[in-house]
Design a protein around this motif. Structure first.
Motif, short mmCIF file in Angstrom:
data_model
loop_
_atom_site.label_atom_id
_atom_site.label_comp_id
_atom_site.label_asym_id
_atom_site.label_seq_id
_atom_site.Cartn_x
_atom_site.Cartn_y
_atom_site.Cartn_z
N SER A 288 -117.01 15.62 -22.60
CA SER A 288 -118.26 15.27 -22.18
C SER A 288 -118.37 13.79 -22.11
O SER A 288 -119.12 13.23 -21.71
CB SER A 288 -119.34 16.00 -23.32
OG SER A 288 -118.92 15.56 -24.56
N SER A 289 -117.41 13.21 -22.81
CA SER A 289 -117.35 11.77 -22.84
C SER A 289 -116.73 11.14 -21.64
O SER A 289 -116.64 9.89 -21.44
CB SER A 289 -116.72 11.06 -23.99
OG SER A 289 -115.38 11.59 -23.87
N GLY A 290 -116.08 11.84 -20.77
CA GLY A 290 -115.19 11.70 -19.56
C GLY A 290 -114.05 11.96 -19.55
O GLY A 290 -113.43 12.77 -20.28
N VAL A 291 -113.07 11.25 -18.47
CA VAL A 291 -111.65 11.83 -18.50
C VAL A 291 -110.77 10.52 -18.51
O VAL A 291 -111.00 9.36 -18.07
CB VAL A 291 -111.65 12.21 -16.85
CG1 VAL A 291 -110.12 12.68 -16.53
CG2 VAL A 291 -112.85 13.08 -16.12
N ASN A 292 -109.73 10.96 -19.43
CA ASN A 292 -108.66 9.70 -19.69
C ASN A 292 -107.68 9.80 -18.69
O ASN A 292 -107.07 10.77 -18.32
CB ASN A 292 -108.25 10.17 -21.14
CG ASN A 292 -109.30 9.82 -22.28
OD1 ASN A 292 -110.30 10.37 -22.53
ND2 ASN A 292 -108.71 9.06 -23.21
N GLY A 293 -107.22 8.39 -18.29
CA GLY A 293 -106.16 8.17 -17.32
C GLY A 293 -104.82 8.90 -17.86
O GLY A 293 -104.19 9.40 -17.28
N GLU A 294 -104.92 8.34 -19.07
CA GLU A 294 -103.48 9.02 -19.66
C GLU A 294 -103.26 10.38 -19.93
O GLU A 294 -102.15 10.83 -20.30
CB GLU A 294 -103.14 8.02 -20.99
CG GLU A 294 -104.33 8.30 -22.23
CD GLU A 294 -105.35 7.26 -22.25
OE1 GLU A 294 -105.99 6.87 -23.28
OE2 GLU A 294 -105.79 6.73 -21.05
N ALA A 295 -104.56 10.85 -20.11
CA ALA A 295 -104.77 12.38 -20.42
C ALA A 295 -104.42 12.94 -19.30
O ALA A 295 -103.34 13.94 -19.19
CB ALA A 295 -106.16 12.78 -20.67
N ILE A 296 -104.35 12.46 -17.97
CA ILE A 296 -104.25 13.04 -16.77
C ILE A 296 -102.66 12.94 -16.36
O ILE A 296 -102.09 14.05 -16.28
CB ILE A 296 -104.81 12.25 -15.36
CG1 ILE A 296 -106.13 12.61 -15.35
CG2 ILE A 296 -103.96 12.80 -14.23
CD1 ILE A 296 -107.09 11.90 -14.43
N VAL A 297 -101.88 11.93 -16.87
CA VAL A 297 -100.45 11.70 -16.80
C VAL A 297 -99.70 12.60 -17.83
O VAL A 297 -98.79 13.24 -17.41
CB VAL A 297 -100.13 10.37 -17.26
CG1 VAL A 297 -98.55 10.03 -17.24
CG2 VAL A 297 -100.68 9.24 -16.19
#
Length: 485
Positions: A288-297
């Protein structure tokens, strides 16, 4: 059967910053200098030289253990903890994915196929790392956005037939004797994917479940689809046990947004899905706080690892990544990890995003011109580009993305209507999954599959004045004519 879940959590590790080593100097040239620790730093005021979080991606030839790299940077892992995460598939008891992670003085590592770490440092310190031969990319971390239109959500009454376990499907036969099925209680987007002509709504609302969808009996049977999103409501009856959570960056696996469940439903749900027999794997990269760029990787890296293990196993039918998140400007980390995915033979569908502007300014869709991923724009029930959808040469194809009814996270039978290129992307994902079963030679060839999908699309449907020097293609599964009413 119990599924073991991989939790990518923030690790709490006791660390000690090392002093200059008194050991004999190695003859090997040191490639790492910790920012501010072993090199002169030009004096800046705090205001002129702010701290940022950065994501650093190692070059392929930087294969040394993390501990050695940290030591060279000026940090030591001696006496600290390291944690290995394991993923077992369907309770097999045999880990199919292992990842050793560190948190050393605020530096967090992740990835096996694309080794990377995040670090907080000043801009001047980042400049000092420029040109490091061990790095292929260094950029400020940036939050991504869900590719749906805020305020478009409409929670709808559940389909009564779901609770009864009844399918309003009829079995028919195509001219080439391939078995196919027509569904009579489908959402409009499914009908548009399986007919040649614009839908005659005949007084029906776009959210009515009164449309007709034709699909191949195989329906993507056995294909692995990795939904890079907010998680999946795996208990939803529409998934029939085919949806499982595989990876989470946050220590939780529930879909607290609903976005991932909705996208997964358009791909694979019994009544709302394009490819109703695929295996869905949830890759949770946002909440709910957003999408992490490092999480995508990290999440896509986990999917690549599992794909590489699966492709040599009996019954492997192919792998698809569905990614309905993005941001502007284009992010190098998105490019690097998706390039690794397609090099491994994974097929990728992404959302063009919703700013009504040039899609080439957005990540990851901008990279559709460089690597064989399929960037999907959104269209309405009248076959015009949705007013919010990005457009231009970086959009490969359009698919329905307005008033799309699919599964939701509120309960085991919940459904909702949403707008966005988020809703268009999974429609193409489902078509790819179906084609992987029908065209085995394309299973590890994303470039050929992209050409095939664009070749099957309806030409000249999205009018040129609405797409502005871009694609006029409407996604289609290849059935001739229109569904029988």
């Amino acid at each position: 059967m119990k599924t073991l879940i991989l939790f990518y959590t923030t690790l709490i590790i006791t660390t000690l910053q090392s002093t200059v080593s008194t050991a004999p100097t190695s003859t090997k040239e040191k490639r790492w200098l910790h920012p501010g620790a072993k090199r002169p730093v030009v004096a800046h005021s705090t205001d002129d030289d702010p701290f940022h979080d950065y994501i650093a991606i190692l070059s392929d030839d930087e294969t040394r253990p993390w501990a050695e790299i940290f030591d060279e940077m000026g940090f030591s892992t001696k006496g600290s903890k390291k944690m290995t995460h394991s993923l077992g598939v369907s309770g097999s008891g045999r880990p199919s994915y292992n990842m050793t992670s560190y948190d050393v003085n605020g530096i967090k590592t992740f990835g096996k196929n694309l080794r990377a770490f995040t670090i907080n440092m000043r801009e001047s310190e980042a400049e000092g790392m420029d040109g490091n031969p061990s790095l292929v990319s260094l950029e400020k971390t940036k939050m991504r956005q869900w590719a749906f239109v805020p305020g478009s959500k409409k929670v709808l009454p559940s389909l009564p037939l779901v609770e009864q376990g009844v399918r309003d499907f009829s079995l028919r036969k195509r001219q080439d004797d391939v078995m196919w099925i027509q569904q009579g209680n489908a959402p409009w987007n499914l009908q548009r994917l399986s007919c040649e002509h614009k839908i005659d709504v005949k007084g029906r609302l776009a959210t009515d479940l009164k449309y007709n969808y034709r699909f191949d009996e195989v329906a993507g049977n056995g294909v692995d689809v990795y939904v890079v999103d907010s998680g999946i409501n795996v208990d939803h009856v529409e998934f029939q046990g085919r949806a499982r959570m595989m990876f989470s960056y946050f220590g939780k696996v529930n879909d607290d947004v609903g976005h991932g469940t909705h996208c997964a439903g358009t791909i694979a749900a019994l009544h709302y899905g394009v490819a109703k027999n695929v295996n869905i794997w949830g890759i949770k990269v946002g909440d709910s706080s957003g999408v992490n760029g490092e999480a995508i990787v990290a999440g896509i890296d986990a999917a690549i690892t599992r794909h590489n293990q699966r492709k040599s196993q009996p019954g492997f039918m192919g792998s698809v990544i569905s990614m309905s998140v993005g941001t502007a400007p284009p992010q190098q980390s998105d490019f690097m990890i998706l390039q690794k995915a397609v090099q491994a033979g994974m097929h990728v569908s992404v959302a063009a995003m919703n700013s009504a502007t040039d899609a080439c300014n957005f990540s990851p869709g901008a990279f559709s011109q460089q690597i064989p991923i399929i960037n999907v724009g959104a269209a309405g029930i009248d076959d015009t580009r949705a007013p919010f959808s990005n457009f231009g040469k970086c959009v490969d194809i359009y698919a329905p993305g307005v008033s799309i009814v699919s599964t939701f996270n509120n309960d085991a039978t919940g459904i909702a209507s949403l707008d966005g290129t988020s809703m268009a992307c999974p429609a193409v994902t489902g078509i790819i999954a179906d084609e992987l079963v029908r065209n085995p030679k394309l299973r590890l060839d994303p470039a050929a599959m992209k050409k095939h999908i664009l070749g099957k699309a309806l030409k000249g449907v999205i009018k040129a004045d609405n797409v502005i020097n871009g694609s006029e293609l409407m996604a289609n599964n290849g059935f001739p004519g229109d569904p029988q009413v």
